[in-house]
Design a protein around this motif. Structure first.
Motif, PDB file in Angstrom:
ATOM      1  N   ASN A 123       0.792  -1.231   0.000  1.00 49.41           N
ATOM      2  CA  ASN A 123       0.000   0.000   0.000  1.00 49.41           C
ATOM      3  C   ASN A 123       0.824   1.280   0.000  1.00 49.41           C
ATOM      4  O   ASN A 123       0.298   2.343  -0.315  1.00 49.41           O
ATOM      5  N   LEU A 124       2.093   1.185   0.368  1.00 47.77           N
ATOM      6  CA  LEU A 124       2.940   2.384   0.345  1.00 47.77           C
ATOM      7  C   LEU A 124       4.147   2.201  -0.570  1.00 47.77           C
ATOM      8  O   LEU A 124       4.347   2.979  -1.502  1.00 47.77           O
ATOM      9  N   ASN A 125       4.927   1.152  -0.329  1.00 48.71           N
ATOM     10  CA  ASN A 125       6.101   0.930  -1.180  1.00 48.71           C
ATOM     11  C   ASN A 125       5.692   0.736  -2.635  1.00 48.71           C
ATOM     12  O   ASN A 125       6.359   1.240  -3.548  1.00 48.71           O
ATOM     13  N   GLY A 126       4.598   0.010  -2.848  1.00 50.10           N
ATOM     14  CA  GLY A 126       4.129  -0.213  -4.219  1.00 50.10           C
ATOM     15  C   GLY A 126       3.789   1.081  -4.929  1.00 50.10           C
ATOM     16  O   GLY A 126       4.071   1.247  -6.120  1.00 50.10           O
ATOM     17  N   TYR A 127       3.203   2.035  -4.195  1.00 45.29           N
ATOM     18  CA  TYR A 127       2.874   3.326  -4.799  1.00 45.29           C
ATOM     19  C   TYR A 127       4.143   4.073  -5.189  1.00 45.29           C
ATOM     20  O   TYR A 127       4.197   4.757  -6.218  1.00 45.29           O
ATOM     21  N   PHE A 128       5.171   3.953  -4.334  1.00 49.37           N
ATOM     22  CA  PHE A 128       6.449   4.581  -4.666  1.00 49.37           C
ATOM     23  C   PHE A 128       7.052   3.962  -5.917  1.00 49.37           C
ATOM     24  O   PHE A 128       7.517   4.680  -6.821  1.00 49.37           O
ATOM     25  N   TYR A 129       7.052   2.627  -6.004  1.00 48.06           N
ATOM     26  CA  TYR A 129       7.680   1.964  -7.151  1.00 48.06           C
ATOM     27  C   TYR A 129       6.992   2.352  -8.460  1.00 48.06           C
ATOM     28  O   TYR A 129       7.662   2.648  -9.458  1.00 48.06           O
ATOM     29  N   VAL A 130       5.667   2.347  -8.469  1.00 49.04           N
ATOM     30  CA  VAL A 130       4.938   2.715  -9.688  1.00 49.04           C
ATOM     31  C   VAL A 130       5.176   4.186 -10.019  1.00 49.04           C
ATOM     32  O   VAL A 130       5.431   4.550 -11.181  1.00 49.04           O
ATOM     33  N   SER A 131       5.114   5.030  -8.999  1.00 51.06           N
ATOM     34  CA  SER A 131       5.301   6.470  -9.225  1.00 51.06           C
ATOM     35  C   SER A 131       6.701   6.775  -9.729  1.00 51.06           C
ATOM     36  O   SER A 131       6.881   7.610 -10.632  1.00 51.06           O
ATOM     37  N   LYS A 132       7.700   6.113  -9.156  1.00 51.90           N
ATOM     38  CA  LYS A 132       9.081   6.356  -9.574  1.00 51.90           C
ATOM     39  C   LYS A 132       9.275   5.960 -11.035  1.00 51.90           C
ATOM     40  O   LYS A 132       9.925   6.689 -11.808  1.00 51.90           O
TER      41      LYS A 132
END
Length: 303
Positions: A123-132
């Motif tokens: 829910n958090l790291n995944g959002y970072f990976y996609v956003s990056k």
């Protein structure tokens, strides 16, 4: 004119619920869509290629264009493949909707390390990976839009959701930092806190009559009510809107405040534990916020 004509949008968790409705509306508004969904359970277990492909088939059925992606967003390579599929299939990426997520509800003293780690990873790291992954493409082309899904469980509070609340408040910080860091590249980033009946909300058992009534209210808040705001924020007309937090509750849309100082107190000689307790806390007490849950703040029936 279609709001997303000629744009390419990636939506995570788009096989069901809110993500599905956003993917469908984005396609109807002219976007080519990468439909990402691992197809796992609400607790993050398993995988199923079916949900993403079913949404793609539905989009193609009304004349739209879409491609299915079943990557796990909590894997950096999987997240990269979502943006890679957009560029390989459609030549660019214009918008990202970070919607995928799981629930691992546990009262705090019973929450395991795995309950915490797994939810934060998705829910958090995944959002970072996609956003990056998308940010690199956005910077190169000089444009792009992010819509991230947060929750009033983090913004306000809820029982048994320390992991979920922490992740969703982290999403707000992520979105705000993206908005600040990428403004020079003409990239905007906003958050939506949704109220909608879904597989996730259905997993939360009501504990009493008040909770049962709240569940019935939530059942009237269908996922399709969330999609228009998400799609609107992806449009060119919303390019100047960035760093904001919205909520959608059936036909109501809210704009949230963000933390800012409300009181101050100064002592030229500095502070001690004694003066904190004797002077500062009593002076500030009338401005302390009371502890509430999301249902306490949004207590009226939606229309």
């Amino acid at each position: 004119m279609a709001k997303l004509k000629d744009k390419v949008v990636a939506v995570t968790g788009a096989g069901r619920g809110i993500g599905r409705e956003i993917a469908l509306l984005a396609a109807r508004e002219g976007a080519k869509v990468v439909v990402n969904d691992l197809g796992g359970s609400q607790e993050g277990d398993g995988a199923d290629v079916g949900p993403a492909q079913e949404v793609v088939n539905e989009i193609k059925g009304f004349g739209g264009d879409a491609v299915a992606n079943t990557a796990d967003i909590s894997n950096p390579q999987g997240a990269q493949s979502i943006i890679g599929d957009a560029i390989d299939r459609f030549g660019r990426i214009d918008g990202v909707v970070n919607n995928a997520g799981i629930l691992r509800d546990r009262i705090f003293h019973k929450m395991s390390q795995d309950d915490w780690d797994t939810l934060i990873r998705i829910n958090l790291n995944g959002y970072f990976y996609v956003s990056k992954a998308a940010a690199l493409a956005f910077k190169e082309q000089g444009s792009g839009s992010f819509v991230h899904f947060t929750s009033t469980s983090g913004l306000i509070g809820n029982f048994g959701q320390a992991n979920y609340s922490a992740a969703k408040m982290g999403v707000v910080g992520l979105s705000n930092s993206i908005a600040l860091d990428m403004a020079r590249s003409n990239v905007n980033s906003n958050c939506i806190a949704p109220f909608a009946w879904s597989r996730m909300t259905a997993t939360i058992p009501p504990q009493n009559e008040e909770e049962r009534k709240r569940v019935e209210r939530i059942k009237s808040m269908t996922p399709d009510k969330i999609a228009p705001l998400a799609v609107g924020l992806l449009s060119d007309e919303a390019k100047e809107v960035t760093g904001q937090i919205f909520a959608v509750r059936k036909n109501e849309i809210f704009l949230f405040s963000v933390p800012r100082p409300i009181r101050s107190m100064h002592r030229s000689e500095g502070w001690t534990p004694d003066s904190i307790v004797s002077d500062l806390l009593p002076a500030f007490r009338s401005s302390f916020h009371k502890m509430e849950r999301s249902g306490d703040v949004f207590s009226w029936d939606p229309i």
